[in-house]
Scaffold this active site. Structure first.
Site, short mmCIF file in Angstrom:
data_model
loop_
_atom_site.label_atom_id
_atom_site.label_comp_id
_atom_site.label_asym_id
_atom_site.label_seq_id
_atom_site.Cartn_x
_atom_site.Cartn_y
_atom_site.Cartn_z
N SER A 216 -0.39 -9.38 -10.12
CA SER A 216 0.60 -10.66 -9.27
C SER A 216 1.28 -10.94 -10.00
CB SER A 216 -0.09 -11.68 -8.19
OG SER A 216 0.59 -11.71 -7.40
N ASP B 28 0.18 -2.91 -0.09
CA ASP B 28 0.84 -4.06 -0.51
C ASP B 28 1.95 -3.91 0.18
OD1 ASP B 28 2.08 -6.11 -1.90
OD2 ASP B 28 0.50 -5.29 -3.80
N HIS C 3 -1.38 -7.10 -0.79
CA HIS C 3 -1.97 -7.67 -2.19
C HIS C 3 -2.91 -8.61 -2.75
CE1 HIS C 3 0.95 -9.06 -5.66
NE2 HIS C 3 0.16 -10.50 -4.84
#
Length: 370
Positions: free
Chosen positions: A149, A316, A349
């Site tokens: 991330s 995502d 995500h």
């Protein structure tokens, strides 16, 4: 204002002053970190993990803190990031409220929290702070830098700012720049916090706390962290039982609403709002194209690693898989043996935090081949 520091956290003092990319400097700052495994005599088996916005440095259980960590399924003896083989360092981001110096920390010049007097934070500042921790362990070159991330951005900044610092790189659900959609969502999250009257220009306390703004920011975040596919299967249109609702005519009615509310309430008092604002904005500002006259692929091609893996989930929407493909393509253009893997995971995500069945084999296969 409160910092949230897990037991067993270790600290490294940064050089003082510690200058920031966009101006300003910190004095007497520190970085929080934890380690697992044993460093080889030649320091050749070190892996650095840099994290997303909210995690602390406690990625997995260790002797100093046996509680399960936020990446317990990935890090540990015999796991994908195998601490029987690797010496692993996980660093909490500069600007956080989980041990590293951030807006909630005390400013030594005033004895009060920095609040908005904290310097403008960039991803590059966090990258430089992380490398200070690595150097303090006696490590001149990492076997691998792993980022997920926001940490995927930080890892790329580490590699850009410190040529030769790592032989390989794993980028998990990360990117080389923020996309307009992600910037838009994060701008709304920050606006929700700032429009809460209790934010008070950053001057809140535990008694007058911007809880409503943080709740809305977290709900917006959770919507982008998961996927419509997952929620269709998990919640559908199922309504709450009558004993789970109240008399508010516009109150919670569906299970998915209750899920968002629960996530928000668990988060709001365990992450500092000003730290959230600073870290969120740092992601929007990050762009490797700055290092190559506006060309992000050319920026990635300036990074020198031997091998790389870029991996993400096809559902995502915050860091879409096209961005991991871009990372692999750019690093390959720079001479790396770079591979992209797009996983068919329904969990969006956040899949890298929960879908270990899919993510672990890819990471293990890459690291085992080093």
């Amino acid at each position: 204002m409160t910092e949230f520091i897990p037991p067993g956290t270790r600290f490294h003092a940064l050089p003082s002053p510690f200058p920031f990319k966009r101006g300003g400097a910190l004095h007497g700052a520190r970085v929080a970190y934890e380690t697992w495994g044993t460093l080889a005599a030649d320091a050749s088996n070190a892996i650095l993990i840099v994290t997303g916005l909210s995690p602390d440095a406690h990625a997995a259980a260790n002797d100093a803190n046996p509680a399960a960590g936020w990446w317990e399924g990935m890090v540990g003896p015999g796991k994908a990031i195998d601490t029987d083989r690797w010496f692993v360092v996980c660093v909490n981001s500069l600007g956080s409220c989980r041990g590293s110096t951030g807006p909630a920390s005390l400013n030594p010049a005033t004895g009060q929290p920095y609040r908005l007097d904290f310097p403008e934070l960039s991803i590059e500042d966090g990258a430089r702070a992380a490398i200070e921790v690595v150097r303090a362990q006696g490590i001149e070159q990492l076997a691998c830098v792993v980022g997920n991330s926001m940490g995927g951005m930080t890892a790329l900044a580490v590699l850009m700012l410190h040529p030769g610092i790592a032989r390989s790189h794993v980028n998990i659900s990360g990117s080389a720049q923020a996309l307009p959609f992600s910037i838009a969502i994060r701008s709304l999250q920050r606006e929700a916090i700032r429009l809460d009257p209790r934010w008070n220009g950053g001057h809140y306390d535990d008694d007058a706390y911007p809880e409503s703004g943080m709740r809305m920011a977290r709900k917006l975040g959770v919507i982008t962290y998961r996927s419509a596919l997952e929620w269709d299967g998990r919640f559908g249109r199922v309504r709450l039982d009558s004993d789970q609702t109240d008399d508010d005519p516009f109150g919670l009615e569906f299970q998915v609403e209750s899920y968002l509310e629960g996530h928000a309430r668990r988060f709001v008092r365990f992450f500092d709002p000003n730290c959230y604002l600073y870290l969120s904005r740092s992601m929007d500002w990050f762009d490797l194209a700055e290092y190559a006259d506006g060309d992000v692929l050319a920026g990635l091609a300036k990074i020198r690693v031997e091998k790389a893996l870029a991996i993400g989930a096809n559902t995502d929407i915050l860091f879409p898989v096209q961005q991991q493909q871009q990372v692999a393509d750019g690093l390959r253009a720079g001479g790396a043996d770079a591979r992209f893997i797009g996983l068919e995971s329904p969990q969006g995500h956040d899949a890298f935090l929960v879908d270990f069945e899919r993510f672990c084999p890819a990471v293990r296969g890459f690291l085992d081949a080093l």
